[in-house]
Design an enzyme around this catalytic site. Structure first.
Site, short mmCIF file in Angstrom:
data_model
loop_
_atom_site.label_atom_id
_atom_site.label_comp_id
_atom_site.label_asym_id
_atom_site.label_seq_id
_atom_site.Cartn_x
_atom_site.Cartn_y
_atom_site.Cartn_z
NE ARG A 80 -3.82 -2.23 2.32
CZ ARG A 80 -3.62 -3.54 2.47
NH1 ARG A 80 -2.42 -4.00 2.79
NH2 ARG A 80 -4.62 -4.38 2.30
CG HIS A 105 -0.79 -5.53 -4.39
ND1 HIS A 105 0.32 -5.44 -3.58
CD2 HIS A 105 -1.57 -6.51 -3.84
CE1 HIS A 105 0.22 -6.33 -2.60
NE2 HIS A 105 -0.92 -6.98 -2.73
CG HIS A 179 0.47 -11.59 -4.18
ND1 HIS A 179 -0.47 -12.40 -3.58
CD2 HIS A 179 0.46 -10.42 -3.50
CE1 HIS A 179 -1.04 -11.73 -2.58
NE2 HIS A 179 -0.48 -10.52 -2.50
CD GLU A 313 2.81 -10.68 -0.74
OE1 GLU A 313 2.84 -9.52 -1.21
OE2 GLU A 313 1.92 -11.09 0.03
#
Length: 348
Positions: A80, A105, A179, A313
């Site tokens: 974010r 993203h 992801h 991630e």
């Protein structure tokens, strides 16, 4: 070693192809030229049964309409960005606010929802795909035309490497990750709650109610965020720690890594015997345990549910542009960005 290329579907009238990388141990990794999505990873359990260990869909329509970034490369900036805005070199930039008033993203398009050019790579030691994409100046509000190359390589040591490279004609932001949702049980027979995870990390990023960093790095000691000796994922799901509760009972946090390319992230499933080792150049890993996974999506014949898979991630710290004491993910004009993450598939 070999590569199999097959049609997978269409998007906006353009063909989407699936590429399956196969090594001499019959490890298989299938990926798309749409979002560099990894659709399947097939590995053996301790009994020699080969099964898929990631979440995905059988068709392009589900990826386009329903995917919570299953297997995709995320960018320009993963995570974010507060308020969908930032300042760079004295200039303000406005981004799409696609997550409760924040930017998530890379926006609703981002790198995860575009077609990439793909070139097959093959030599005696490895097989792979080199994906490339040009993100034009102003795409999703970001400055600079960015040339991105992402290379997937599989070798006979059962190592899968993702090499990220990029450069920009203007100073911009860049924080790339993959992801993929992992589930080592094989063909999604069980959820991931009893997976054991070990992370070489002393600190994690504290989040606020909007799941944005407060700027504080919290000590993991004597908490369910201490993965240094390994712990089951379920411990965080049933925890009353405020940070676990904040993200929907589980984890959605960045862990600052103590070491790199030194077995710093290891996950295993006792029942299947599968083990995954993740090593990276990146400063952190975001552990996301699927707390917000939509119910009843058709994931390879299994209905999706919370905790069906978890993400590891590797990336920079989230919203670093608003926290000067975080390692920067500013990409300077004409600077080469390069990062490598390696996944090794083992059996105990």
């Amino acid at each position: 070693m070999r590569i199999v290329q097959k049609p997978f579907g269409e998007i906006n009238g353009q063909n989407v192809d699936a590429y399956t990388l196969i090594n001499d141990q019959n490890i298989e990794i299938t990926c798309l030229n749409y979002g560099c999505v990894i659709t399947k990873i097939v590995t053996p359990n301790r009994d020699g049964n080969y099964e898929n260990i990631v979440l995905g869909f059988n068709n392009m329509e589900d990826y386009e309409k329903h995917s919570p970034y299953f297997g995709a490369v995320v960018g320009r900036v993963s995570g974010r960005i507060k308020g969908g805005q930032f300042e760079l070199d004295g200039q303000s930039f406005e981004l799409e606010m696609n997550d409760n008033g924040n930017h998530l993203h890379g926006g609703s398009k981002g790198f995860s929802h575009v077609l990439w050019d793909a070139v097959i790579l093959k030599n005696e030691k490895e097989v792979g795909i080199q994906f490339s994409y040009t993100s034009p100046d102003g795409e999703e509000g970001y400055p600079g035309t960015v040339q991105v190359t992402i290379t997937y390589l599989l070798n006979n040591d059962n190592e899968f490497l993702i090499h990220y490279q990029a450069n920009s004609d203007k100073t911009t932001l860049l924080n790339l990750t993959n992801h993929t949702y992992f589930n080592l049980s094989g063909d999604l027979k069980r959820d991931a709650l009893h997976h054991v995870l070990k992370i070489d990390s002393n600190q994690f990023v504290e989040l606020n109610e909007q799941l944005l960093p407060t700027g504080e790095l919290l000590d993991v000691t004597d908490t369910v965020f201490d993965f240094r000796e390994g712990r089951e994922i379920e411990e965080g799901v049933i925890s009353n720690h405020p940070q676990n509760q904040l993200v929907g009972q589980g984890y959605d946090h960045s862990f600052l890594l103590n070491s790199h390319h030194n077995g710093e992230i290891t996950m295993w499933d006792e029942e299947s015997g599968r083990k995954l080792v993740v090593e990276t150049d990146e400063v952190s890993v975001v552990l996301y345990t699927g707390n917000q996974l939509q119910e009843d999506l058709p994931v390879y014949g299994v209905k999706s549910k919370k905790y069906l898979g978890l993400c590891l991630e590797t990336q920079g710290l989230p919203d670093a542009i608003h926290h000067p004491h975080f390692p920067s993910y500013v990409l300077e004009k004409d600077q080469l960005f390069s990062s490598l993450t390696k996944y090794t598939f083992l059996v105990d």
